[in-house]
Design a protein around this motif. Structure first.
Motif, PDB file in Angstrom:
ATOM      1  N   GLN A 108     -19.688 -13.550  32.684  1.00  0.00           N
ATOM      2  CA  GLN A 108     -18.654 -14.390  33.273  1.00  0.00           C
ATOM      3  C   GLN A 108     -18.072 -13.727  34.521  1.00  0.00           C
ATOM      4  OE1 GLN A 108     -15.746 -15.225  30.224  1.00  0.00           O
ATOM      5  NE2 GLN A 108     -16.955 -16.933  29.427  1.00  0.00           N
ATOM      6  N   PRO A 109     -17.542 -14.515  35.426  1.00  0.00           N
ATOM      7  CA  PRO A 109     -16.866 -13.928  36.601  1.00  0.00           C
ATOM      8  C   PRO A 109     -15.791 -12.944  36.165  1.00  0.00           C
ATOM      9  CG  PRO A 109     -17.175 -16.269  36.912  1.00  0.00           C
ATOM     10  CD  PRO A 109     -17.593 -15.983  35.493  1.00  0.00           C
ATOM     11  N   GLY A 110     -15.745 -11.815  36.863  1.00  0.00           N
ATOM     12  CA  GLY A 110     -14.803 -10.756  36.512  1.00  0.00           C
ATOM     13  C   GLY A 110     -15.356  -9.764  35.526  1.00  0.00           C
ATOM     14  N   GLY A 111     -16.508 -10.059  34.958  1.00  0.00           N
ATOM     15  CA  GLY A 111     -17.110  -9.178  33.973  1.00  0.00           C
ATOM     16  C   GLY A 111     -17.909  -8.049  34.591  1.00  0.00           C
ATOM     17  N   SER A 112     -18.558  -7.270  33.722  1.00  0.00           N
ATOM     18  CA  SER A 112     -19.311  -6.090  34.153  1.00  0.00           C
ATOM     19  C   SER A 112     -20.691  -6.074  33.530  1.00  0.00           C
ATOM     20  CB  SER A 112     -18.574  -4.808  33.745  1.00  0.00           C
ATOM     21  OG  SER A 112     -17.314  -4.715  34.361  1.00  0.00           O
ATOM     22  N   LEU A 113     -21.612  -5.437  34.232  1.00  0.00           N
ATOM     23  CA  LEU A 113     -22.960  -5.170  33.728  1.00  0.00           C
ATOM     24  C   LEU A 113     -23.408  -3.826  34.270  1.00  0.00           C
ATOM     25  CD1 LEU A 113     -25.099  -8.439  34.146  1.00  0.00           C
ATOM     26  CD2 LEU A 113     -24.471  -7.327  31.998  1.00  0.00           C
ATOM     27  N   ARG A 114     -24.270  -3.160  33.524  1.00  0.00           N
ATOM     28  CA  ARG A 114     -24.893  -1.952  34.041  1.00  0.00           C
ATOM     29  C   ARG A 114     -26.407  -2.133  34.027  1.00  0.00           C
ATOM     30  NH1 ARG A 114     -24.982   4.353  32.023  1.00  0.00           N
ATOM     31  NH2 ARG A 114     -26.387   3.487  30.433  1.00  0.00           N
ATOM     32  N   LEU A 115     -26.996  -2.031  35.185  1.00  0.00           N
ATOM     33  CA  LEU A 115     -28.446  -2.100  35.315  1.00  0.00           C
ATOM     34  C   LEU A 115     -29.031  -0.695  35.254  1.00  0.00           C
ATOM     35  CD1 LEU A 115     -28.829  -4.679  38.232  1.00  0.00           C
ATOM     36  CD2 LEU A 115     -28.565  -5.096  35.778  1.00  0.00           C
ATOM     37  N   SER A 116     -30.206  -0.597  34.660  1.00  0.00           N
ATOM     38  CA  SER A 116     -30.924   0.673  34.588  1.00  0.00           C
ATOM     39  C   SER A 116     -32.283   0.529  35.242  1.00  0.00           C
ATOM     40  CB  SER A 116     -31.107   1.105  33.130  1.00  0.00           C
ATOM     41  OG  SER A 116     -29.866   1.271  32.480  1.00  0.00           O
ATOM     42  N   ARG A 159     -16.736  -2.247  44.028  1.00  0.00           N
ATOM     43  CA  ARG A 159     -17.047  -2.936  42.767  1.00  0.00           C
ATOM     44  C   ARG A 159     -18.292  -2.362  42.085  1.00  0.00           C
ATOM     45  NH1 ARG A 159     -18.513  -8.152  42.799  1.00  0.00           N
ATOM     46  NH2 ARG A 159     -19.452  -8.076  44.891  1.00  0.00           N
ATOM     47  N   PHE A 160     -19.256  -1.935  42.852  1.00  0.00           N
ATOM     48  CA  PHE A 160     -20.520  -1.426  42.310  1.00  0.00           C
ATOM     49  C   PHE A 160     -20.583   0.086  42.515  1.00  0.00           C
ATOM     50  CE2 PHE A 160     -23.376  -5.461  42.860  1.00  0.00           C
ATOM     51  CZ  PHE A 160     -22.417  -6.214  42.205  1.00  0.00           C
ATOM     52  N   THR A 161     -21.252   0.760  41.571  1.00  0.00           N
ATOM     53  CA  THR A 161     -21.451   2.203  41.682  1.00  0.00           C
ATOM     54  C   THR A 161     -22.886   2.547  41.324  1.00  0.00           C
ATOM     55  OG1 THR A 161     -19.149   2.617  41.054  1.00  0.00           O
ATOM     56  CG2 THR A 161     -20.679   4.472  40.921  1.00  0.00           C
ATOM     57  N   ASN A 173     -19.003  -4.049  38.472  1.00  0.00           N
ATOM     58  CA  ASN A 173     -17.725  -4.511  37.936  1.00  0.00           C
ATOM     59  C   ASN A 173     -17.175  -5.653  38.778  1.00  0.00           C
ATOM     60  OD1 ASN A 173     -17.821  -2.384  36.031  1.00  0.00           O
ATOM     61  ND2 ASN A 173     -16.779  -0.993  37.448  1.00  0.00           N
ATOM     62  N   SER A 174     -16.218  -6.353  38.230  1.00  0.00           N
ATOM     63  CA  SER A 174     -15.566  -7.469  38.939  1.00  0.00           C
ATOM     64  C   SER A 174     -16.614  -8.412  39.537  1.00  0.00           C
ATOM     65  CB  SER A 174     -14.666  -6.922  40.041  1.00  0.00           C
ATOM     66  OG  SER A 174     -13.680  -6.061  39.508  1.00  0.00           O
ATOM     67  N   LEU A 175     -17.564  -8.786  38.727  1.00  0.00           N
ATOM     68  CA  LEU A 175     -18.678  -9.604  39.215  1.00  0.00           C
ATOM     69  C   LEU A 175     -18.206 -10.983  39.650  1.00  0.00           C
ATOM     70  CD1 LEU A 175     -21.353  -8.432  36.695  1.00  0.00           C
ATOM     71  CD2 LEU A 175     -21.624  -8.403  39.172  1.00  0.00           C
TER      72      LEU A 175
END
Length: 127
Positions: A13-21, A67-69, A84-86
């Motif tokens: 959802q908007p405002g959510g977070s994900l981590r890609l590997s 927002r991204f790291t 973050n803060s997608l």
């Protein structure tokens, strides 16, 4: 053969977070630069973030700064993209990429300079 394999995409959802590997078949230290790109439907591939291996400098597209790291775990031959803060406009297929050839500065955000690519993982930001 050098391989990169992405994982971690999905629906958020908007405002959510994900981590890609991105798991590499060789040490990430072997590469002069490692990077994340994304491509939305009908748009050009865009450089999101990259790390220069010679000095560890990191670079980000203006659209994701703050927002991204990007990070990497050399012991696991893996790099990451914490998002973050997608926003809905972050929706795209995300690719990790790398190069075995020297690059300087923000050149690692230009897809023409990287020759090793993963297959991509889809990130969808929607309510």
């Amino acid at each position: 053969q050098v391989q990169l394999v992405e994982s971690g995409g999905g629906l958020v959802q908007p405002g959510g977070s994900l981590r890609l590997s991105c798991a590499a078949s060789r040490s990430t230290l072997d590469y002069y630069a490692i990077a994340w790109f994304r491509q939305a439907p009908g748009k050009e591939r865009e450089g999101v973030s990259c790390i220069s291996s010679d000095d560890g400098s990191t670079y980000y597209a203006d659209s994701v700064k703050g927002r991204f790291t990007i990070s990497r775990d050399n012991a696991k031959n893996t790099m990451y993209l914490q998002m973050n803060s997608l926003k809905p406009e972050d929706t795209a297929v995300y690719y990790c990429a790398a190069t075995l050839f020297p690059l300087r500065g923000t050149s690692c955000l230009d897809y023409r300079y990287l020759e090793v690519w993963g297959q991509g993982t889809l990130v969808t930001v929607s309510s």
